[in-house]
Scaffold this motif. Structure first.
Motif, PDB file in Angstrom:
ATOM      1  N   LEU A   1     -14.751 -10.216 -11.854  1.00 48.78           N
ATOM      2  CA  LEU A   1     -14.371  -9.829 -10.494  1.00 48.78           C
ATOM      3  C   LEU A   1     -15.477  -9.055  -9.791  1.00 48.78           C
ATOM      4  O   LEU A   1     -15.561  -9.080  -8.565  1.00 48.78           O
ATOM      5  CB  LEU A   1     -13.096  -8.989 -10.529  1.00 48.78           C
ATOM      6  CG  LEU A   1     -11.840  -9.710 -11.023  1.00 48.78           C
ATOM      7  CD1 LEU A   1     -10.643  -8.757 -11.027  1.00 48.78           C
ATOM      8  CD2 LEU A   1     -11.537 -10.935 -10.158  1.00 48.78           C
ATOM      9  N   HIS A   2     -16.347  -8.394 -10.565  1.00 52.76           N
ATOM     10  CA  HIS A   2     -17.423  -7.602  -9.968  1.00 52.76           C
ATOM     11  C   HIS A   2     -18.587  -8.481  -9.524  1.00 52.76           C
ATOM     12  O   HIS A   2     -19.250  -8.192  -8.522  1.00 52.76           O
ATOM     13  CB  HIS A   2     -17.932  -6.562 -10.974  1.00 52.76           C
ATOM     14  CG  HIS A   2     -16.938  -5.495 -11.301  1.00 52.76           C
ATOM     15  ND1 HIS A   2     -16.859  -4.313 -10.600  1.00 52.76           N
ATOM     16  CD2 HIS A   2     -15.966  -5.441 -12.242  1.00 52.76           C
ATOM     17  CE1 HIS A   2     -15.886  -3.564 -11.100  1.00 52.76           C
ATOM     18  NE2 HIS A   2     -15.326  -4.230 -12.098  1.00 52.76           N
ATOM     19  N   ASP A   3     -18.869  -9.548 -10.282  1.00 56.34           N
ATOM     20  CA  ASP A   3     -20.022 -10.398  -9.988  1.00 56.34           C
ATOM     21  C   ASP A   3     -19.598 -11.861  -9.978  1.00 56.34           C
ATOM     22  O   ASP A   3     -20.047 -12.667 -10.808  1.00 56.34           O
ATOM     23  CB  ASP A   3     -21.119 -10.173 -11.038  1.00 56.34           C
ATOM     24  CG  ASP A   3     -21.695  -8.777 -10.983  1.00 56.34           C
ATOM     25  OD1 ASP A   3     -22.562  -8.535 -10.125  1.00 56.34           O
ATOM     26  OD2 ASP A   3     -21.278  -7.932 -11.798  1.00 56.34           O
ATOM     27  N   PRO A   4     -18.762 -12.249  -9.027  1.00 56.37           N
ATOM     28  CA  PRO A   4     -18.230 -13.616  -9.012  1.00 56.37           C
ATOM     29  C   PRO A   4     -19.308 -14.678  -8.806  1.00 56.37           C
ATOM     30  O   PRO A   4     -19.178 -15.798  -9.314  1.00 56.37           O
ATOM     31  CB  PRO A   4     -17.235 -13.595  -7.852  1.00 56.37           C
ATOM     32  CG  PRO A   4     -17.681 -12.468  -6.980  1.00 56.37           C
ATOM     33  CD  PRO A   4     -18.236 -11.435  -7.907  1.00 56.37           C
ATOM     34  N   ASP A   5     -20.388 -14.363  -8.088  1.00 59.27           N
ATOM     35  CA  ASP A   5     -21.435 -15.351  -7.857  1.00 59.27           C
ATOM     36  C   ASP A   5     -22.187 -15.662  -9.143  1.00 59.27           C
ATOM     37  O   ASP A   5     -22.586 -16.809  -9.390  1.00 59.27           O
ATOM     38  CB  ASP A   5     -22.408 -14.865  -6.784  1.00 59.27           C
ATOM     39  CG  ASP A   5     -21.776 -14.836  -5.398  1.00 59.27           C
ATOM     40  OD1 ASP A   5     -20.756 -15.534  -5.205  1.00 59.27           O
ATOM     41  OD2 ASP A   5     -22.295 -14.115  -4.525  1.00 59.27           O
ATOM     42  N   VAL A   6     -22.413 -14.633  -9.953  1.00 59.92           N
ATOM     43  CA  VAL A   6     -23.069 -14.850 -11.244  1.00 59.92           C
ATOM     44  C   VAL A   6     -22.195 -15.743 -12.111  1.00 59.92           C
ATOM     45  O   VAL A   6     -22.664 -16.709 -12.720  1.00 59.92           O
ATOM     46  CB  VAL A   6     -23.336 -13.510 -11.959  1.00 59.92           C
ATOM     47  CG1 VAL A   6     -23.873 -13.758 -13.376  1.00 59.92           C
ATOM     48  CG2 VAL A   6     -24.323 -12.664 -11.163  1.00 59.92           C
ATOM     49  N   LEU A   7     -20.918 -15.430 -12.159  1.00 58.93           N
ATOM     50  CA  LEU A   7     -19.987 -16.238 -12.952  1.00 58.93           C
ATOM     51  C   LEU A   7     -19.960 -17.682 -12.459  1.00 58.93           C
ATOM     52  O   LEU A   7     -20.009 -18.624 -13.262  1.00 58.93           O
ATOM     53  CB  LEU A   7     -18.588 -15.627 -12.866  1.00 58.93           C
ATOM     54  CG  LEU A   7     -17.476 -16.413 -13.562  1.00 58.93           C
ATOM     55  CD1 LEU A   7     -17.753 -16.550 -15.055  1.00 58.93           C
ATOM     56  CD2 LEU A   7     -16.116 -15.756 -13.323  1.00 58.93           C
TER      57      LEU A   7
END
Length: 483
Positions: free
Chosen positions: A459-465
């Motif tokens: 949820l903190h880094d959705p673009d990385v995921l």
């Protein structure tokens, strides 16, 4: 990043072990290169140096000794933080070369990782690599004899090839080491055997070449003696060699040297039709496990001593690793998960490289590497071009290890029938069943800060995921689907 120097001898503290995996390298290479030997040797292009006449002075291609433990956990060695197990020979090997803190197996179980090592490709490129692991003799599951392997490619370029110990990449009469490039084989075809009787559910599983034989010695000692004899027999030979030494230690059944009564009970149960006897669910202990790992260390020491005493140590490229993470009695702090899981404890493994002719001692590398990378590295070091029809999925570490190049930015990929994972730099994408057997969830971990995989940053880094997930799916499209 140039691998860091190590201080001291032997093991490290628990705190030191945690610190050893706490940072994923992000810096560029700096200072002197990794390669050892003379200044001239270090500066010479590897292709020119090793593709010259093998008989020319200073141009002899190295031998390769590739050693696998079986179900050996990431921190089961003293040099990786074990508080109780004493492994002086492997710790010394680490001091004499490079200890990798972020090394991984190609899969979370036995045979797919061996597919990765022998082919240099994702296990899922072959039907047999989809088995987790291969458990039965049939014509469908194994490395096809016509598929290029590490052994067949080296053999075609003038190497002698041998394997002692566990094969686990298909059964006779369809598959086997002699059909896939090894000149010499002594060992077992299946995933596990009793350490004394060598029995499995289909009878005694011990072969000299393709002929079934019997030997009632402790298996770890037996294959180490065979390997040491092979090394001694190569003394003075012009032909370089590849030796795959595949221990079953410390895989179940839980039998330490001298546990003949335990062996007799398990053997009797197997003969009576108990399909779970070798799993030894009702046996084992921390002390037995300690003795098994220490016997593995002593066995490795015997082979390394043969190298030294025959004058072949300097020119032998030695890699030690495990086929997957540990299980029941393994010490893996601070990792979570174990064998068969794509959490770090199931796939992160101890990994040591020594090559005195070219690699300086007392170094630590935090660069993420995986089984297939060693296949690519060995082939490049030997000056062997992979088959164009079967391109490798591993990345050679030669530029990083020997030419002072920037550390490789590998993308490490895994999948099972129920889970998936991909690591890029410090980030790891993981999908698996939720705790308690719930629905699969996509998770994201920063391994530099959280090697235990407890803080889900999805949820903190959705673009990385999103990026890691897309890359996993892109790789997966090129592999065989599970049935």
């Amino acid at each position: 990043m140039v691998p860091e120097n190590q201080d001291g001898q032997g093991g490290v503290s628990r705190r030191g072990a945690a610190a050893a995996i706490g940072t994923v390298a992000a810096a560029t290479a700096a200072g002197t290169a990794l390669g050892g030997g003379t200044a001239e040797a270090a500066q010479a292009p590897l292709e020119r140096r090793f593709r010259a006449d093998p008989k020319a002075k200073g141009a002899r291609r190295p031998n390769f000794l590739v050693i696998l433990g079986d179900d050996l956990g990431w921190a089961d060695l003293g040099s990786y933080g074990s508080p109780d197990i004493r492994t002086p020979n492997l710790d010394r090997l680490a001091q004499q070369g490079v200890r990798f803190t972020d090394a991984y197996s190609a899969a979370a179980v036995c045979s797919p990782t061996r597919f990765g090592l022998y082919t240099g490709r994702y296990p899922g490129r072959l039907r047999g690599g989809l088995e987790e692991p291969i458990a039965r003799p049939d014509e469908l599951h194994g490395i096809p004899p016509e598929h290029p392997t590490l052994a067949s490619l080296l053999k075609a370029s003038g190497y002698a090839t041998a394997m002692f110990g566990k094969w686990h990449c298909g059964f006779l009469p369809w598959y086997g080491p002699l059909k896939s490039g090894w000149d010499t084989f002594f060992g077992n075809l299946s995933g596990a055997v009793d350490y004394y009787s060598k029995i499995t559910g289909t009878g005694v599983d011990l072969y000299e070449g393709e002929v079934r034989v019997e030997d009632l010695g402790y298996y770890t000692d037996t294959i180490a003696a065979r390997a040491a004899d092979y090394v001694r027999g190569r003394r003075g030979e012009d032909e370089p060699w590849l030796l795959n030494l595949n221990f079953t230690t410390p895989h179940w059944p839980w039998e330490a040297p001298g546990d003949r009564e335990v062996s007799e009970r398990i053997t009797a149960r197997v003969k009576a039709g108990d399909a779970r006897a070798l799993w030894h669910d009702d046996g084992g202990s921390l002390d037995t496990y300690r003795k098994m790992v220490e016997s593995l260390d002593a066995a490795v020491g015997k082979v390394l001593r043969a190298l030294r005493e025959t004058g072949q140590e300097r020119d032998t490229f030695v890699v030690f690793s495990s086929d997957n993470g540990g299980e029941r009695f393994s010490y893996q702090w601070p990792l979570s998960g174990q064998k068969a899981s794509l959490n770090e404890g199931g796939i992160r493994v101890p990994n040591i490289l020594r090559w005195p002719a070219r690699i300086r001692p007392r170094q630590v590398s935090r660069v993420p590497v995986i089984t297939q990378d060693w296949t690519a590295t060995i082939l490049e070091v030997a000056g062997v071009t992979p088959a164009a029809s079967h391109p490798l999925d591993g990345n050679s570490l030669v530029p990083y290890l020997l030419r002072g190049a920037r550390e490789p930015e590998n993308e490490l990929f895994w999948r099972t029938r129920s889970s998936r994972a991909l690591r890029r730099g410090r980030w790891k994408y993981l999908r698996g069943p939720a705790e308690g057997g719930g629905a699969a969830t996509d998770r994201l971990y920063d391994l530099s800060a959280d090697p235990r995989e407890q803080a889900d940053l999805a949820l903190h880094d959705p673009d990385v995921l999103k990026g890691l997930k897309a890359r996993w799916e892109e790789i997966d499209k090129g592999l065989l689907p599970y049935a």
